[in-house]
Design an enzyme around this catalytic site. Structure first.
Site, short mmCIF file in Angstrom:
data_model
loop_
_atom_site.label_atom_id
_atom_site.label_comp_id
_atom_site.label_asym_id
_atom_site.label_seq_id
_atom_site.Cartn_x
_atom_site.Cartn_y
_atom_site.Cartn_z
N HIS A 126 -6.49 -5.92 -1.57
CA HIS A 126 -5.54 -4.84 -1.62
C HIS A 126 -4.36 -5.51 -0.38
O HIS A 126 -4.66 -5.95 0.57
CB HIS A 126 -6.06 -3.84 -0.64
CG HIS A 126 -5.29 -2.61 -0.55
ND1 HIS A 126 -4.73 -1.86 -1.82
CD2 HIS A 126 -4.80 -1.93 0.64
CE1 HIS A 126 -3.91 -0.67 -1.24
NE2 HIS A 126 -3.79 -0.82 0.05
N ASP A 163 -8.03 -3.18 -7.50
CA ASP A 163 -7.78 -2.84 -6.07
C ASP A 163 -8.54 -2.24 -5.29
O ASP A 163 -9.08 -1.03 -5.46
CB ASP A 163 -6.45 -1.87 -6.13
CG ASP A 163 -5.93 -1.77 -4.70
OD1 ASP A 163 -4.96 -2.31 -4.29
OD2 ASP A 163 -6.42 -0.84 -3.96
N SER A 215 0.77 -1.12 -0.17
CA SER A 215 0.08 -0.03 0.21
C SER A 215 1.05 1.18 0.02
O SER A 215 1.65 1.65 -0.87
CB SER A 215 -1.02 -0.10 1.08
OG SER A 215 -1.73 1.08 1.01
#
Length: 397
Positions: free
Chosen positions: A342, A274, A177
């Site tokens: 994610h 995502d 991330s």
């Protein structure tokens, strides 16, 4: 009571049940960067506390190999949001957990992490709010904030080099991330800290944030990134070749603009759908024009045909943006699946399990391992949703 002003490393194993089977989850104690190192560099979390990491020592054939993994956690783009972080683990080591689980790519068990289980594995704690990239300070006489992500990165490296990183044989810089974005920003810099004979590569997981308009045609994520770069003094550390190639230097905080200038071998792991980007870039609000999206954001089977078409357009934008990389690179790798997820390298069930997502018969762990050790060319791109039946399709709230 453990004194958090001291640097320490503790490892314990806890047996937990996962999907009906016993599996070992490694818990590792926190290590604070030496006070002298942090002070010399001015490396502090947002609140002025010491930066930190979790280190699990390598063993056997992996004793001289290293993974450094950037923790994720979004960004703070104004004083108010950064101040809010100072009373959480995202802005202060005072609030960080004393022990943290290391799973997925950081697991020390061969049947959970076949290629990297016995490496030195380090989780870099995220407490600056700018993907480890800024260097400035805010002080209005009432509130004080340290924007020192770049210095945190340097301080952690200086802490780890005498612990064995300086004598590494192989190294991998990874992150998830906002940590995956940090990989794009620091990949070549990491290479520069190690001798030329060390095999150094980088892996970005869920870090390929797209510079695209949202469904209302606003540049929401570009505005956020511009504010992060300006507030935290990031621009001075962005790739200079990238800056010379774009109209606005702040754009080089986006992976798609800096990607062409990264020289260290790089693997891009991302979902084409995502979930964070879906919720925060493509459909970043809940009212008005986004209200009809509420059921779709919770469950893709509730999406209308028009909404699915919009999601397919987002996927196509990602593939077109990545196309020059995966068509031209001779050292890079790609794993773009169609799972609504994610961060797939940190989670055991998406990294390497019997029911993990697969592409061309490969789990994420196997694909990354094939690329790193050059066992196979790894350029894997999934078919459009919903054709992939191996996906877990996690959609965070």
């Amino acid at each position: 009571m453990v004194d958090l002003t001291l640097s320490y490393v503790i490892m314990v194993f806890v047996l937990l049940s996962t999907n009906g089977a016993n599996s070992q989850i490694l818990k590792v104690g926190i290590t604070l960067v030496k006070n002298t190192t942090a002070t010399a560099l001015g490396a502090y979390c947002l609140d002025g506390s010491l930066p930190a990491y979790h280190l699990s020592r390598g063993f056997g054939s992996g004793a001289r190999n290293w993974i450094l993994h950037f923790e994720g956690g979004g960004w703070c783009n104004d004083v108010e949001s950064c101040l809010e972080r100072t009373i959480t683990h995202r802005g202060s080591s005072h609030y960080m957990t004393k022990m943290d689980n290391l799973t997925g790519i950081l697991s020390n068990t061969k049947d959970q992490n076949p290629d990297f289980y016995n490496w030195n594995r380090v989780k870099l704690k995220y407490c600056d709010g700018a993907s480890f990239a800024g260097n400035s300070k805010f002080d209005n006489g009432t509130s004080l904030l340290y924007f020192r992500g770049q210095k945190i990165w340097q301080a952690i490296l200086q802490d780890l080099l005498p612990k064995g990183l300086a004598h590494a044989e192989k190294a991998l810089l990874s992150g998830c991330s906002a940590g995956g974005l940090a990989v794009f920003l620091h990949c070549d810099n990491f290479r520069s800290f190690l001798p030329s004979n060390v095999t150094v590569k980088c892996l970005s997981d869920a870090g390929f944030f797209l510079d695209v308009p949202d469904i209302a045609m606003n540049r929401t994520i570009r505005t956020v990134y511009n504010e992060v770069v300006s507030l935290q003094g990031v621009e001075q550390y962005l790739n200079q070749k990238c800056i010379s190639s774009v109209d606005d230097p702040k754009l080089c905080f986006f992976p798609q603009y800096v990607l062409n200038f990264i020289r260290t071998p790089l693997f891009i792991l991302n979902s084409a759908y995502d979930s964070w980007q879906f919720h925060n870039i493509l459909v970043p609000f809940s009212g008005g024009v986004a209200k009809p999206w509420s059921p779709c954001k919770l469950n893709l089977t509730k999406c209308t045909d028009s909404q699915i078409q919009t999601l397919q357009g987002f996927r196509q934008e990602m593939l077109e943006t990545l196309s020059p990389f995966y068509k031209q690179t001779t050292t890079g790798g790609v794993f773009i699946n169609s799972c609504v997820a994610h961060c797939q390298s940190e989670k055991q069930d998406t990294w390497f399990q019997p029911d993990s997502p697969i592409l061309n018969g490969k789990t994420v762990a196997e694909a990354v391992g094939d690329w790193y050790f050059e066992r196979n060319v790894t350029m894997l791109i999934d078919c459009p949703y919903p054709c992939d039946k191996s996906c877990h399709n996690e959609i965070p709230s």
